[in-house]
Scaffold this motif. Structure first.
Motif, mmCIF file in Angstrom:
data_model
loop_
_atom_site.group_PDB
_atom_site.id
_atom_site.type_symbol
_atom_site.label_atom_id
_atom_site.label_comp_id
_atom_site.label_asym_id
_atom_site.label_seq_id
_atom_site.Cartn_x
_atom_site.Cartn_y
_atom_site.Cartn_z
ATOM 1 N N THR A 1 0.834 -1.199 0.000
ATOM 2 C CA THR A 1 0.000 0.000 0.000
ATOM 3 C C THR A 1 0.863 1.241 0.000
ATOM 4 O O THR A 1 1.634 1.478 0.924
ATOM 5 N N ARG A 2 0.731 2.033 -1.022
ATOM 6 C CA ARG A 2 1.511 3.267 -1.149
ATOM 7 C C ARG A 2 0.645 4.435 -0.699
ATOM 8 O O ARG A 2 -0.500 4.562 -1.131
ATOM 9 N N VAL A 3 1.197 5.275 0.167
ATOM 10 C CA VAL A 3 0.419 6.328 0.818
ATOM 11 C C VAL A 3 0.949 7.699 0.407
ATOM 12 O O VAL A 3 2.168 7.924 0.360
ATOM 13 N N GLY A 4 0.043 8.615 0.131
ATOM 14 C CA GLY A 4 0.404 9.998 -0.113
ATOM 15 C C GLY A 4 -0.241 10.897 0.910
ATOM 16 O O GLY A 4 -1.367 10.637 1.349
ATOM 17 N N VAL A 5 0.452 11.948 1.312
ATOM 18 C CA VAL A 5 -0.097 12.940 2.234
ATOM 19 C C VAL A 5 0.098 14.318 1.613
ATOM 20 O O VAL A 5 1.222 14.692 1.259
ATOM 21 N N ILE A 6 -0.987 15.056 1.498
ATOM 22 C CA ILE A 6 -0.940 16.425 0.987
ATOM 23 C C ILE A 6 -1.273 17.376 2.129
ATOM 24 O O ILE A 6 -2.340 17.273 2.738
ATOM 25 N N GLY A 7 -0.350 18.287 2.416
ATOM 26 C CA GLY A 7 -0.525 19.249 3.501
ATOM 27 C C GLY A 7 0.300 18.851 4.711
ATOM 28 O O GLY A 7 -0.113 17.998 5.484
ATOM 29 N N LEU A 8 1.471 19.461 4.858
ATOM 30 C CA LEU A 8 2.387 19.099 5.940
ATOM 31 C C LEU A 8 2.458 20.212 6.988
ATOM 32 O O LEU A 8 3.515 20.643 7.395
ATOM 33 N N GLY A 9 1.282 20.638 7.434
ATOM 34 C CA GLY A 9 1.204 21.594 8.524
ATOM 35 C C GLY A 9 1.349 20.897 9.862
ATOM 36 O O GLY A 9 1.899 19.796 9.953
ATOM 37 N N ALA A 10 0.824 21.531 10.905
ATOM 38 C CA ALA A 10 0.977 20.996 12.256
ATOM 39 C C ALA A 10 0.401 19.590 12.388
ATOM 40 O O ALA A 10 0.953 18.746 13.101
ATOM 41 N N VAL B 1 5.893 6.542 1.769
ATOM 42 C CA VAL B 1 5.094 7.754 1.862
ATOM 43 C C VAL B 1 5.573 8.782 0.846
ATOM 44 O O VAL B 1 6.765 9.115 0.800
ATOM 45 N N ALA B 2 4.633 9.291 0.062
ATOM 46 C CA ALA B 2 4.896 10.394 -0.852
ATOM 47 C C ALA B 2 4.178 11.625 -0.311
ATOM 48 O O ALA B 2 3.073 11.517 0.226
ATOM 49 N N VAL B 3 4.785 12.804 -0.437
ATOM 50 C CA VAL B 3 4.200 14.003 0.150
ATOM 51 C C VAL B 3 4.220 15.167 -0.839
ATOM 52 O O VAL B 3 5.044 15.233 -1.746
ATOM 53 N N PHE B 4 3.261 16.085 -0.598
ATOM 54 C CA PHE B 4 3.249 17.368 -1.305
ATOM 55 C C PHE B 4 2.809 18.441 -0.337
ATOM 56 O O PHE B 4 1.909 18.237 0.481
ATOM 57 N N ASP B 5 3.454 19.595 -0.415
ATOM 58 C CA ASP B 5 3.038 20.771 0.333
ATOM 59 C C ASP B 5 3.289 21.984 -0.547
ATOM 60 O O ASP B 5 4.196 21.969 -1.398
ATOM 61 N N VAL B 6 2.476 23.028 -0.362
ATOM 62 C CA VAL B 6 2.677 24.232 -1.163
ATOM 63 C C VAL B 6 4.016 24.901 -0.867
ATOM 64 O O VAL B 6 4.480 25.737 -1.651
ATOM 65 N N ARG B 7 4.634 24.504 0.251
ATOM 66 C CA ARG B 7 5.996 24.960 0.563
ATOM 67 C C ARG B 7 6.949 23.823 0.191
ATOM 68 O O ARG B 7 7.114 22.877 0.955
ATOM 69 N N PRO B 8 7.575 23.886 -0.967
ATOM 70 C CA PRO B 8 8.405 22.761 -1.420
ATOM 71 C C PRO B 8 9.500 22.376 -0.442
ATOM 72 O O PRO B 8 9.838 21.191 -0.316
ATOM 73 N N GLU B 9 10.056 23.358 0.253
ATOM 74 C CA GLU B 9 11.144 23.054 1.187
ATOM 75 C C GLU B 9 10.668 22.185 2.339
ATOM 76 O O GLU B 9 11.432 21.367 2.871
ATOM 77 N N VAL B 10 9.395 22.321 2.731
ATOM 78 C CA VAL B 10 8.844 21.492 3.806
ATOM 79 C C VAL B 10 8.728 20.044 3.338
ATOM 80 O O VAL B 10 9.066 19.107 4.067
ATOM 81 N N ALA B 11 8.229 19.851 2.130
ATOM 82 C CA ALA B 11 8.122 18.499 1.578
ATOM 83 C C ALA B 11 9.499 17.855 1.420
ATOM 84 O O ALA B 11 9.690 16.668 1.739
ATOM 85 N N ARG B 12 10.471 18.638 0.954
ATOM 86 C CA ARG B 12 11.821 18.084 0.781
ATOM 87 C C ARG B 12 12.441 17.711 2.125
ATOM 88 O O ARG B 12 13.126 16.683 2.242
ATOM 89 N N ALA B 13 12.189 18.525 3.151
ATOM 90 C CA ALA B 13 12.731 18.224 4.482
ATOM 91 C C ALA B 13 12.151 16.921 5.017
ATOM 92 O O ALA B 13 12.860 16.101 5.608
#
Length: 314
Positions: free
Chosen positions: A10-19, A35-47
């Motif tokens: 099962t591959r999981v994605g999370v959009i929105g890496l706020g609190a 886990v794959a991620v996306f956030d409107v702040r690219p640096e947060v997703a990369r971190a």
């Protein structure tokens, strides 16, 4: 014990890496899911990805890689953008994948979203969350969910990885959001009442820390009093949940009550308090800043370390 086979498949994605979303994504990663991620702040997703996982440049790009997509954004408008905006996920999610919607929204909108996604062969879980950033990071959230058996069959282990308790409230969308609306009514009223009580005590001449100590050990306390008035004592209004969130959420509460003609006098009063705070320029401060609408009180200020002061003055 986590099902190792399902974890690897099962591959999981999370959009929105706020609190909240960052803790949820980390909990899923700890459980062994890719886990794959996306956030409107690219640096947060990369971190996040540096600790394990994959950062993507758009919801559409992420959607092609996952079986379960968890959306942890602020409101229905942002969910619409995640799914149907430019580079949205809806056209790229495969048939049979599950979209898990964790925002606080109008229940009727959530019901309609289930139908819209079903037309594309995408399964849906109405899954608002509660618990705050600390419980999110620990994988101990409460999830108020509703949806089809087929959606749960795919996504249930992922929900378990993010939460302490997953409530199943029906076999179609809507009830998850309805229960979250009730929760937000109570949360907003409790914060507003806590602020009013603390302001009354301070104005009467009681030391804020003494008032907090007594009330948190007395029958009048609440979880919100204990949690939010601690922010007031610290003089720290860094937004963990902002004033404007409760302008939105209590607005949704009042809107949801209309069709059933349910009177909500306490929710309406609390909504006006948060509106007043927002109008005063406090909308992006922590929701405990609603206490600042009360006149004639001297609130605690942050304690500044002497070494920090010396450093700033150097």
């Amino acid at each position: 014990m986590q099902d190792a086979t399902r974890t690897t498949q099962t591959r999981v994605g999370v959009i929105g890496l706020g609190a909240m979303g960052s803790g949820m994504a980390a909990s899923v990663r700890r459980a062994g899911y890719p886990v794959a991620v996306f956030d409107v702040r690219p640096e947060v997703a990369r971190a996040f990805a540096r600790e394990g996982g994959t950062a993507h440049s758009s919801p559409a790009e992420l959607a092609t890689t996952v079986d379960v997509l968890v959306s942890v954004v602020v409101n229905a408008a942002q969910v619409e953008d995640v799914l149907f905006g430019a580079d949205g996920a809806a056209d790229r999610l495969r048939e049979g994948s599950v979209f898990v919607m964790c925002s606080t929204v109008d229940p009727s909108w959530s019901v309609a979203l289930e139908e819209r996604l079903a037309e594309r062969g995408i399964l849906y879980l109405d899954a608002p969350i509660s618990g705050g950033a600390v419980k999110s990071a620990a994988g101990e959230l409460t999830m108020m969910t509703s949806g089809s058996a087929a959606a749960y069959a795919v996504a249930a282990p992922v929900l378990d990885a993010m939460s302490g308790t997953v409530y199943r409230l029906g076999d179609r969308a809507g009830n998850g959001s309805k229960v979250k609306i009730v929760n937000q009514l109570l949360a907003g009223v409790h914060i507003a009442a806590a602020a009013e009580a603390m302001a009354l005590g301070i104005k009467a001449g009681v030391a804020a820390d003494d008032l907090y100590e007594v009330i948190t050990h007395s029958a009048g306390t609440s979880w919100m009093f204990e949690n939010r008035m601690a922010h007031v004592l610290a003089g720290d209004y860094t937004p963990l949940s902002a004033v404007d969130i409760f302008v939105k959420d209590l607005g949704l509460v009042l809107d949801a009550a209309g069709p059933t003609r349910s009177p909500l006098p306490l929710a309406a009063a609390a909504h006006q308090m948060f509106l007043q705070a927002s109008a005063a320029g406090l909308g992006r401060e922590d929701d405990s800043a609603v206490i600042k609408i009360f006149p004639g009180i001297e609130l605690p200020t942050p304690v500044v370390d002497a070494d920090t002061v010396d450093g700033l003055g150097a």
